[in-house]
Design a protein around this motif. Structure first.
Motif, short mmCIF file in Angstrom:
data_model
loop_
_atom_site.label_atom_id
_atom_site.label_comp_id
_atom_site.label_asym_id
_atom_site.label_seq_id
_atom_site.Cartn_x
_atom_site.Cartn_y
_atom_site.Cartn_z
N UNK A 106 0.82 -1.21 0.00
CA UNK A 106 0.00 0.00 0.00
C UNK A 106 0.86 1.26 0.00
N UNK A 107 1.95 1.24 0.74
CA UNK A 107 2.85 2.39 0.76
C UNK A 107 3.42 2.64 -0.63
N UNK A 108 3.94 1.61 -1.27
CA UNK A 108 4.60 1.79 -2.55
C UNK A 108 3.63 2.19 -3.67
N UNK A 109 2.35 1.89 -3.51
CA UNK A 109 1.39 2.27 -4.55
C UNK A 109 0.68 3.58 -4.23
N UNK A 110 1.07 4.23 -3.14
CA UNK A 110 0.43 5.50 -2.74
C UNK A 110 1.44 6.55 -2.29
N UNK A 111 2.65 6.51 -2.81
CA UNK A 111 3.73 7.39 -2.34
C UNK A 111 3.56 8.86 -2.68
N UNK A 112 2.62 9.19 -3.55
CA UNK A 112 2.42 10.60 -3.89
C UNK A 112 1.41 11.28 -2.95
N UNK A 113 0.80 10.54 -2.08
CA UNK A 113 -0.17 11.11 -1.13
C UNK A 113 0.57 11.85 -0.01
N UNK A 114 -0.20 12.55 0.80
CA UNK A 114 0.38 13.26 1.95
C UNK A 114 0.77 12.25 3.03
N UNK A 115 1.68 12.66 3.91
CA UNK A 115 2.11 11.77 5.00
C UNK A 115 0.93 11.36 5.87
N UNK A 116 0.05 12.29 6.17
CA UNK A 116 -1.12 12.00 7.01
C UNK A 116 -2.01 10.95 6.34
N UNK A 117 -2.24 11.11 5.06
CA UNK A 117 -3.06 10.17 4.31
C UNK A 117 -2.40 8.79 4.26
#
Length: 150
Positions: A106-117
């Protein structure tokens, strides 16, 4: 123009032994090679000072403008303690315990999101990643006479 690594959070995987390195290899088999990502392995011969220095050097080698996520294996161990120290001394860094494959994917497929998200997403992935498969199979067998797997 922003480079790809400036648009993604930096990632550090930290563990006792080489768990973090192997978890990264496994995740990359599924989602592909990751940039702006590093691993940190605490070994038996490493002093606390050496561990701290090594983690800070790893952090300084990454592009951290978008923020940094550090996933550690367990709460209270040396990897989480030195990661916590780094978090207190840097801006825009999140340290999360419980490193596992669902979180990592999940981290690697969402790395452009904000840290909080990302932190919220990974908490959910951690919780959803745990399932007693034996109980599920037993329930399914009772409901369907064993005609389906999951």
């Amino acid at each position: 123009m922003m480079s790809e690594s400036e648009n993604e959070v930096a990632v550090i995987l930290a563990s006792h032994g080489y768990f973090a390195q192997e978890a990264l290899k496994s995740a990359e088999m599924i989602v592909g090679k990751q940039k702006n990502c590093a691993t940190f392995s605490v070994t038996e011969e490493m002093s606390l000072k050496e561990a701290r220095n090594q983690l800070f050097n790893i952090y300084n080698s990454l592009e951290t403008k978008k923020g940094t996520v550090i996933l550690v294996d367990i709460l209270g161990g040396t990897p989480s303690n030195v990661s916590g120290a780094l978090c207190l001394q840097t801006d825009n860094t999140v340290v999360l315990s419980g490193l596992n494959m669902p979180m990592l994917l999940d981290l690697f497929t969402n790395r452009t999101r904000s840290l909080k998200s990302i932190a919220k997403l990974l908490k959910n992935a951690y919780q959803l990643g745990f399932k007693n498969i034996s109980d599920t199979l037993t329930e399914k067998r009772q409901d369907n006479n064993g005609s389906s797997f999951l």
